[in-house]
Design a protein around this motif. Structure first.
Motif, PDB file in Angstrom:
ATOM      1  N   GLY A   1     -66.665  63.081  20.792  1.00 42.51           N
ATOM      2  CA  GLY A   1     -65.274  62.409  19.948  1.00 42.51           C
ATOM      3  C   GLY A   1     -65.048  63.410  18.636  1.00 42.51           C
ATOM      4  O   GLY A   1     -64.232  63.179  17.777  1.00 42.51           O
ATOM      5  N   ASP A   2     -66.440  63.811  18.242  1.00 46.43           N
ATOM      6  CA  ASP A   2     -67.187  65.339  16.796  1.00 46.43           C
ATOM      7  C   ASP A   2     -65.436  66.289  17.183  1.00 46.43           C
ATOM      8  O   ASP A   2     -65.482  66.844  18.720  1.00 46.43           O
ATOM      9  N   PHE A   3     -65.688  66.790  16.435  1.00 50.77           N
ATOM     10  CA  PHE A   3     -64.892  68.151  16.368  1.00 50.77           C
ATOM     11  C   PHE A   3     -66.025  68.879  15.281  1.00 50.77           C
ATOM     12  O   PHE A   3     -66.315  69.061  14.283  1.00 50.77           O
ATOM     13  N   CYS A   4     -67.048  69.751  16.279  1.00 50.39           N
ATOM     14  CA  CYS A   4     -68.071  70.372  16.409  1.00 50.39           C
ATOM     15  C   CYS A   4     -67.650  72.004  16.243  1.00 50.39           C
ATOM     16  O   CYS A   4     -67.037  72.465  16.334  1.00 50.39           O
ATOM     17  N   VAL A   5     -67.965  72.460  14.959  1.00 50.46           N
ATOM     18  CA  VAL A   5     -67.960  74.111  14.790  1.00 50.46           C
ATOM     19  C   VAL A   5     -69.067  74.917  14.484  1.00 50.46           C
ATOM     20  O   VAL A   5     -69.836  74.239  13.869  1.00 50.46           O
TER      21      VAL A   5
ATOM     22  N   GLY B   1     -75.340  69.075  11.017  1.00 55.91           N
ATOM     23  CA  GLY B   1     -74.631  68.211  10.906  1.00 55.91           C
ATOM     24  C   GLY B   1     -73.980  68.088  10.217  1.00 55.91           C
ATOM     25  O   GLY B   1     -72.773  69.004  10.690  1.00 55.91           O
ATOM     26  N   SER B   2     -73.627  67.364   9.430  1.00 59.84           N
ATOM     27  CA  SER B   2     -72.192  66.602   8.660  1.00 59.84           C
ATOM     28  C   SER B   2     -72.011  67.713   7.922  1.00 59.84           C
ATOM     29  O   SER B   2     -72.596  68.744   7.184  1.00 59.84           O
ATOM     30  N   VAL B   3     -70.289  67.819   7.459  1.00 58.30           N
ATOM     31  CA  VAL B   3     -69.696  68.862   6.603  1.00 58.30           C
ATOM     32  C   VAL B   3     -70.237  68.903   5.308  1.00 58.30           C
ATOM     33  O   VAL B   3     -70.980  69.870   4.619  1.00 58.30           O
TER      34      VAL B   3
ATOM     35  N   LEU C   1     -61.955  71.885   9.092  1.00 58.79           N
ATOM     36  CA  LEU C   1     -62.029  70.995  10.297  1.00 58.79           C
ATOM     37  C   LEU C   1     -63.044  70.377  11.390  1.00 58.79           C
ATOM     38  O   LEU C   1     -62.848  69.285  11.818  1.00 58.79           O
ATOM     39  N   ALA C   2     -64.928  70.278  10.960  1.00 60.65           N
ATOM     40  CA  ALA C   2     -65.269  69.517  11.332  1.00 60.65           C
ATOM     41  C   ALA C   2     -66.219  68.511  11.277  1.00 60.65           C
ATOM     42  O   ALA C   2     -65.608  68.108   9.528  1.00 60.65           O
ATOM     43  N   ASP C   3     -65.827  67.890  12.012  1.00 58.23           N
ATOM     44  CA  ASP C   3     -67.129  66.781  11.786  1.00 58.23           C
ATOM     45  C   ASP C   3     -68.555  66.990  11.477  1.00 58.23           C
ATOM     46  O   ASP C   3     -69.043  67.028  10.816  1.00 58.23           O
ATOM     47  N   GLN C   4     -68.584  68.096  12.374  1.00 61.50           N
ATOM     48  CA  GLN C   4     -70.142  68.193  12.452  1.00 61.50           C
ATOM     49  C   GLN C   4     -70.479  70.365  12.607  1.00 61.50           C
ATOM     50  O   GLN C   4     -68.824  70.450  13.150  1.00 61.50           O
ATOM     51  N   ILE C   5     -70.580  70.825  11.782  1.00 58.61           N
ATOM     52  CA  ILE C   5     -71.216  72.511  11.522  1.00 58.61           C
ATOM     53  C   ILE C   5     -72.798  72.816  12.096  1.00 58.61           C
ATOM     54  O   ILE C   5     -73.210  72.058  11.893  1.00 58.61           O
TER      55      ILE C   5
ATOM     56  N   ASP D   1     -64.901  81.619  10.610  1.00 61.84           N
ATOM     57  CA  ASP D   1     -64.730  81.706   8.219  1.00 61.84           C
ATOM     58  C   ASP D   1     -64.977  80.031   8.213  1.00 61.84           C
ATOM     59  O   ASP D   1     -65.105  78.518   8.777  1.00 61.84           O
ATOM     60  N   GLN D   2     -66.275  80.327   7.690  1.00 62.51           N
ATOM     61  CA  GLN D   2     -66.404  78.724   6.582  1.00 62.51           C
ATOM     62  C   GLN D   2     -66.485  77.754   5.945  1.00 62.51           C
ATOM     63  O   GLN D   2     -66.188  76.740   6.103  1.00 62.51           O
TER      64      GLN D   2
END
Length: 401
Positions: free
Chosen positions: A54-58, A241-243, A225-229, A218-219
């Motif tokens: 369910g995470d938004f990972c970038v 990890g998280s933002v 957008l991210a939950d996780q980067i 694009d940082q």
């Protein structure tokens, strides 16, 4: 006919036939993934990361760092050299693409030019053995979620870039994949459309409740957008990890400079406070205190070592009463309506060099004056390593000096 067939082949490559919804726990686990191309190019070098369901990972990183190779390895378009890919706990490392329960959205959308919006969305469902009413319900749900009701009968050539993007998303989402991969889908859009589509992606992610893996260079977009980067560099993972973790507790100097603006100082760690919370760094600009909370090693073990630390521009203040302070010449003042002023500063180092700093302020600053800027030790982050990549030079490869 040739153009239509070529487009069909490309479009089909982005449509898979998922069969199950996301389970609780880890949606994706990547272990020691390596990709060496036939010409000997090492594109991905033993990378590992996990993504919660369910995470938004970038995935972010400079051009050529291995982001797209990683993405296409996950979907099965590129065979891996070594390592494992687990999807919902199941090993899919060598499974064919159509068995991976993964959707993929490309930057150029790859819609079928000879099919209407509704037919594009329906195409992947024709591979599944669904009752007609179930198929129709899925299409209606996807059309509604993407707000395409008035466009169902249009051809792709009649759509704007944003509309094509929504059709491409609908075509993948209608299949209910465990994982949705997006390869720089907003890269060719203008700034206003990008911002609007970012909001759309976040809305779709919330409503669809699946796991997104999004590739971009694009940082700032990643942080929105991210939950996780996952930060990549030269085929390796610098940090995952998280933002908040990646921005406020960067693992390396590379991460600190790549994810948001940062002032980097380098010097010798000469002393550690009795409580171990701060360390003194002797630099060409002077002696400064920095927090040790970001260190993995014991601070005392680093005494005598040359080590960088970073301070974000928003933490610098126009003040000479702080524990860390340096006198600077104002080089440029860039007004940014709504977000303060970016100030470019230069400080003269003891060795004759000039160090450039950035300050973000809401105060009025004389563009030709001299100022003293300071920051607290808690806002100075010690960076134990320059990069996970061996041989990276701080000034040349990270700071671009």
């Amino acid at each position: 006919m040739a153009d239509t067939e070529y487009s069909r082949e490309q479009a089909e490559s982005s449509i898979e036939t998922p069969s199950a919804s996301v389970d609780d726990g880890k949606a994706l686990e990547v272990h020691d993934l390596t990709k060496i191309y036939p010409d000997g190019t090492l594109a991905v070098d033993e990378i590992s990361f996990d993504i919660e369901a369910g995470d938004f990972c970038v995935l972010i990183g400079p051009s050529g760092c291995g982001k797209s190779t990683t993405l296409h390895s996950l979907v099965g378009k590129i065979p891996v050299t070594n390592g494992e890919i687990l999807l919902g706990g199941e090993d899919v490392t060598h499974a064919p693409t159509y068995e991976r329960d993964i959707g993929l959205v490309f930057q150029d959308f790859q819609l079928f030019p000879h099919l209407t919006v509704a037919e594009n969305i329906e195409y992947g469902l024709n591979r599944l053995e669904l009752e007609p009413d179930v198929r129709d319900e899925r299409i209606d749900d996807a059309v509604g979620m993407m707000r395409l009701g008035d466009l169902r009968d249009r051809m792709p050539e009649e759509l704007s870039a944003g509309q094509k993007q929504r059709v491409a998303l609908a075509r993948s989402i209608v299949l209910e994949p465990k994982l949705l991969l997006l390869d720089e889908p907003l890269g060719d859009m203008d700034y206003k459309l990008q911002k609007r589509m970012e909001r759309e992606l976040l809305r779709i992610h919330r409503e669809f409740d699946t796991t997104f893996v999004y590739v971009t260079h694009d940082q700032t977009q990643a942080m929105r957008l991210a939950d996780q980067i996952v930060v990549m560099n030269d085929g390796q993972v610098e940090q995952s990890g998280s933002v908040d973790e990646v921005y406020n507790h960067p693992a390396t100097a590379f991460v600190s400079t790549f994810v948001g603006d940062s002032n980097i100082f380098t010097g010798e760690l000469t002393d550690v406070a009795d409580d171990g919370d701060t360390a003194r760094i002797e630099t060409a600009l002077g002696s400064f205190l920095a927090s040790t909370s970001n260190l993995r090693s014991e601070p005392d073990a680093l005494v005598g070592e040359r080590i960088p630390f970073s301070v974000r521009p928003q933490y610098l203040r126009l003040a000479d009463d702080l524990e860390n302070a340096v006198e600077c010449e104002v080089v440029d003042v860039i007004h940014q309506p709504g977000s303060g002023t970016q100030v470019i500063l230069e400080a003269a180092a003891a060795d004759g060099d000039v160090e450039q700093l950035q300050l973000k302020s809401f105060d009025r600053i004389d563009p030709s004056g001299t100022v003293t800027v300071g920051w607290s030790p808690a806002q100075a982050t010690l960076l134990e390593r320059t990069s996970v990549v061996e041989g990276i030079d701080l000034e040349k490869d990270v700071l671009g000096e």
